[in-house]
Design a protein around this motif. Structure first.
Motif, PDB file in Angstrom:
ATOM      1  N   TYR A  28       0.719  -1.180   0.035  1.00 57.53           N
ATOM      2  CA  TYR A  28      -0.171  -0.014  -0.199  1.00 57.53           C
ATOM      3  C   TYR A  28       0.900   1.345   0.016  1.00 57.53           C
ATOM      4  O   TYR A  28       1.943   1.207   0.071  1.00 57.53           O
ATOM      5  CB  TYR A  28      -0.983   0.069   1.231  1.00 57.53           C
ATOM      6  CG  TYR A  28      -1.979  -0.927   0.956  1.00 57.53           C
ATOM      7  CD1 TYR A  28      -3.231  -0.788   0.329  1.00 57.53           C
ATOM      8  CD2 TYR A  28      -2.321  -2.146   1.803  1.00 57.53           C
ATOM      9  CE1 TYR A  28      -4.217  -1.594   0.183  1.00 57.53           C
ATOM     10  CE2 TYR A  28      -3.329  -2.888   1.835  1.00 57.53           C
ATOM     11  CZ  TYR A  28      -4.368  -2.664   0.894  1.00 57.53           C
ATOM     12  OH  TYR A  28      -5.456  -3.379   0.856  1.00 57.53           O
ATOM     13  N   SER A  29       0.201   2.582  -0.301  1.00 58.72           N
ATOM     14  CA  SER A  29       0.786   3.842   0.106  1.00 58.72           C
ATOM     15  C   SER A  29       1.292   3.987   1.501  1.00 58.72           C
ATOM     16  O   SER A  29       0.679   3.163   2.330  1.00 58.72           O
ATOM     17  CB  SER A  29      -0.041   4.772  -0.349  1.00 58.72           C
ATOM     18  OG  SER A  29      -1.055   4.987   0.445  1.00 58.72           O
ATOM     19  N   ASP A  30       1.942   4.806   1.648  1.00 63.56           N
ATOM     20  CA  ASP A  30       2.452   5.309   3.274  1.00 63.56           C
ATOM     21  C   ASP A  30       0.960   5.651   3.968  1.00 63.56           C
ATOM     22  O   ASP A  30       0.919   5.341   5.005  1.00 63.56           O
ATOM     23  CB  ASP A  30       3.165   6.547   3.108  1.00 63.56           C
ATOM     24  CG  ASP A  30       4.693   6.324   2.644  1.00 63.56           C
ATOM     25  OD1 ASP A  30       5.289   5.280   2.841  1.00 63.56           O
ATOM     26  OD2 ASP A  30       5.252   7.048   2.052  1.00 63.56           O
ATOM     27  N   THR A  31       0.245   6.480   3.237  1.00 60.13           N
ATOM     28  CA  THR A  31      -1.034   6.658   3.997  1.00 60.13           C
ATOM     29  C   THR A  31      -1.973   5.637   4.576  1.00 60.13           C
ATOM     30  O   THR A  31      -2.201   5.723   5.879  1.00 60.13           O
ATOM     31  CB  THR A  31      -1.898   7.712   3.164  1.00 60.13           C
ATOM     32  OG1 THR A  31      -1.187   8.869   2.690  1.00 60.13           O
ATOM     33  CG2 THR A  31      -3.138   8.269   4.120  1.00 60.13           C
ATOM     34  N   ILE A  32      -2.021   4.563   3.885  1.00 64.29           N
ATOM     35  CA  ILE A  32      -2.744   3.467   4.128  1.00 64.29           C
ATOM     36  C   ILE A  32      -2.006   2.494   5.128  1.00 64.29           C
ATOM     37  O   ILE A  32      -2.532   1.940   6.146  1.00 64.29           O
ATOM     38  CB  ILE A  32      -3.222   2.583   2.965  1.00 64.29           C
ATOM     39  CG1 ILE A  32      -4.504   3.525   2.104  1.00 64.29           C
ATOM     40  CG2 ILE A  32      -3.923   1.235   3.397  1.00 64.29           C
ATOM     41  CD1 ILE A  32      -4.849   2.917   0.914  1.00 64.29           C
ATOM     42  N   ALA A  33      -0.714   2.371   4.854  1.00 59.17           N
ATOM     43  CA  ALA A  33       0.204   1.564   5.659  1.00 59.17           C
ATOM     44  C   ALA A  33       0.231   2.223   7.061  1.00 59.17           C
ATOM     45  O   ALA A  33       0.082   1.564   8.061  1.00 59.17           O
ATOM     46  CB  ALA A  33       1.379   1.350   5.061  1.00 59.17           C
ATOM     47  N   ASP A  34       0.537   3.516   6.944  1.00 59.59           N
ATOM     48  CA  ASP A  34       0.710   3.952   8.584  1.00 59.59           C
ATOM     49  C   ASP A  34      -0.649   3.833   9.186  1.00 59.59           C
ATOM     50  O   ASP A  34      -0.619   3.568  10.380  1.00 59.59           O
ATOM     51  CB  ASP A  34       1.032   5.549   8.161  1.00 59.59           C
ATOM     52  CG  ASP A  34       2.730   5.726   7.878  1.00 59.59           C
ATOM     53  OD1 ASP A  34       3.209   4.724   7.970  1.00 59.59           O
ATOM     54  OD2 ASP A  34       2.840   6.891   7.278  1.00 59.59           O
ATOM     55  N   SER A  35      -1.688   4.181   8.697  1.00 63.33           N
ATOM     56  CA  SER A  35      -3.113   4.007   9.278  1.00 63.33           C
ATOM     57  C   SER A  35      -3.223   2.455   9.761  1.00 63.33           C
ATOM     58  O   SER A  35      -3.684   2.407  11.055  1.00 63.33           O
ATOM     59  CB  SER A  35      -4.245   4.480   8.422  1.00 63.33           C
ATOM     60  OG  SER A  35      -5.557   4.106   8.772  1.00 63.33           O
ATOM     61  N   ALA A  36      -2.821   1.640   9.001  1.00 66.41           N
ATOM     62  CA  ALA A  36      -3.266   0.192   9.502  1.00 66.41           C
ATOM     63  C   ALA A  36      -2.338  -0.280  10.533  1.00 66.41           C
ATOM     64  O   ALA A  36      -2.608  -0.825  11.493  1.00 66.41           O
ATOM     65  CB  ALA A  36      -2.921  -0.701   8.238  1.00 66.41           C
ATOM     66  N   LEU A  37      -0.904   0.339  10.525  1.00 63.09           N
ATOM     67  CA  LEU A  37      -0.009  -0.065  11.423  1.00 63.09           C
ATOM     68  C   LEU A  37      -0.544   0.598  12.767  1.00 63.09           C
ATOM     69  O   LEU A  37      -0.302  -0.188  14.099  1.00 63.09           O
ATOM     70  CB  LEU A  37       1.539   0.388  10.974  1.00 63.09           C
ATOM     71  CG  LEU A  37       2.020  -0.561  10.014  1.00 63.09           C
ATOM     72  CD1 LEU A  37       3.130   0.329   9.396  1.00 63.09           C
ATOM     73  CD2 LEU A  37       2.328  -2.064  10.745  1.00 63.09           C
ATOM     74  N   ALA A  38      -1.019   1.997  12.638  1.00 58.26           N
ATOM     75  CA  ALA A  38      -1.356   2.663  13.832  1.00 58.26           C
ATOM     76  C   ALA A  38      -2.771   1.956  14.586  1.00 58.26           C
ATOM     77  O   ALA A  38      -2.684   1.959  15.928  1.00 58.26           O
ATOM     78  CB  ALA A  38      -1.589   4.006  13.589  1.00 58.26           C
TER      79      ALA A  38
END
Length: 196
Positions: A28-38
């Motif tokens: 995924y993009s940074d935006t989706i990946a960062d949200s999922a990890l958070a």
């Protein structure tokens, strides 16, 4: 150099798994990946619940699809997602092949496809150079209720493995194939849980 055994059947699910979870990959993009990890799962927005989302148990097929995380900004982050084996097996049980095979008529397949929230697709597995192999890797497309179950029930843990992908890519570029192979998650034939 170590290689995968050539006697792997044409269609065999191979994965990293334990008694309760199986690992799948997505990019995924940074935006989706960062949200999922958070959040420990995918959250909408930025994740789009209305779209089919494809999960892949094969590490090397994910590397092929995402170009080791260098293909484009939308696939620059490689995520390893541990999901429940019950969820994974529900997806298999409620899946329809992406393409009709000879076992059913096209009409039967179209009806099954319209009723199924899951697509099952078999694509050539890849080697360290991302070249196609004789045997296949499974991809599983989740839509409708399957996406809801995936996001809200199946996901147990999400790990960013982009640094691992980049490391293996660098080793391949340097020609250190034995070391590269040793870093790949060791997948084995997936054996479904026995039902009580």
């Amino acid at each position: 150099m170590n290689t995968l055994p050539s006697e792997i059947p044409l269609h065999q699910i191979r994965a990293v798994y334990d008694a309760t979870t199986i690992r799948v990959y997505q990019a995924y993009s940074d935006t989706i990946a960062d949200s999922a990890l958070a959040h420990g799962t995918f959250v909408s927005p930025p994740f789009k619940m209305e779209r089919m989302t494809w999960i892949k148990p094969s590490f090397l097929w994910m590397m092929y699809r995402a170009g080791w995380g260098f293909k484009d900004a939308g696939q620059k982050r490689i995520l390893a997602i541990d999901i429940s084996r019950e969820g994974f097996e529900w997806a298999l049980a409620n899946g329809c092949l992406s393409h009709a095979d000879e076992s059913i008529s096209k009409e039967e397949w179209q009806k099954l496809k319209s009723e199924s929230p899951v697509r099952i697709q078999w694509d050539p597995e890849r080697d360290l150079y991302l070249r196609p192999q004789e045997h296949r890797a499974v991809q599983i497309g989740l839509s409708k209720e399957a996406v809801e179950l995936y996001v809200n029930q199946w996901i147990k843990q999400i790990t960013d493995i982009t640094p691992l992908a980049h490391l293996i890519y660098e080793l391949v570029q340097e020609g250190d194939l034995d070391k590269a192979y040793s870093q790949i998650p060791q997948e084995k034939e997936y054996l479904p849980k026995l039902q009580p």
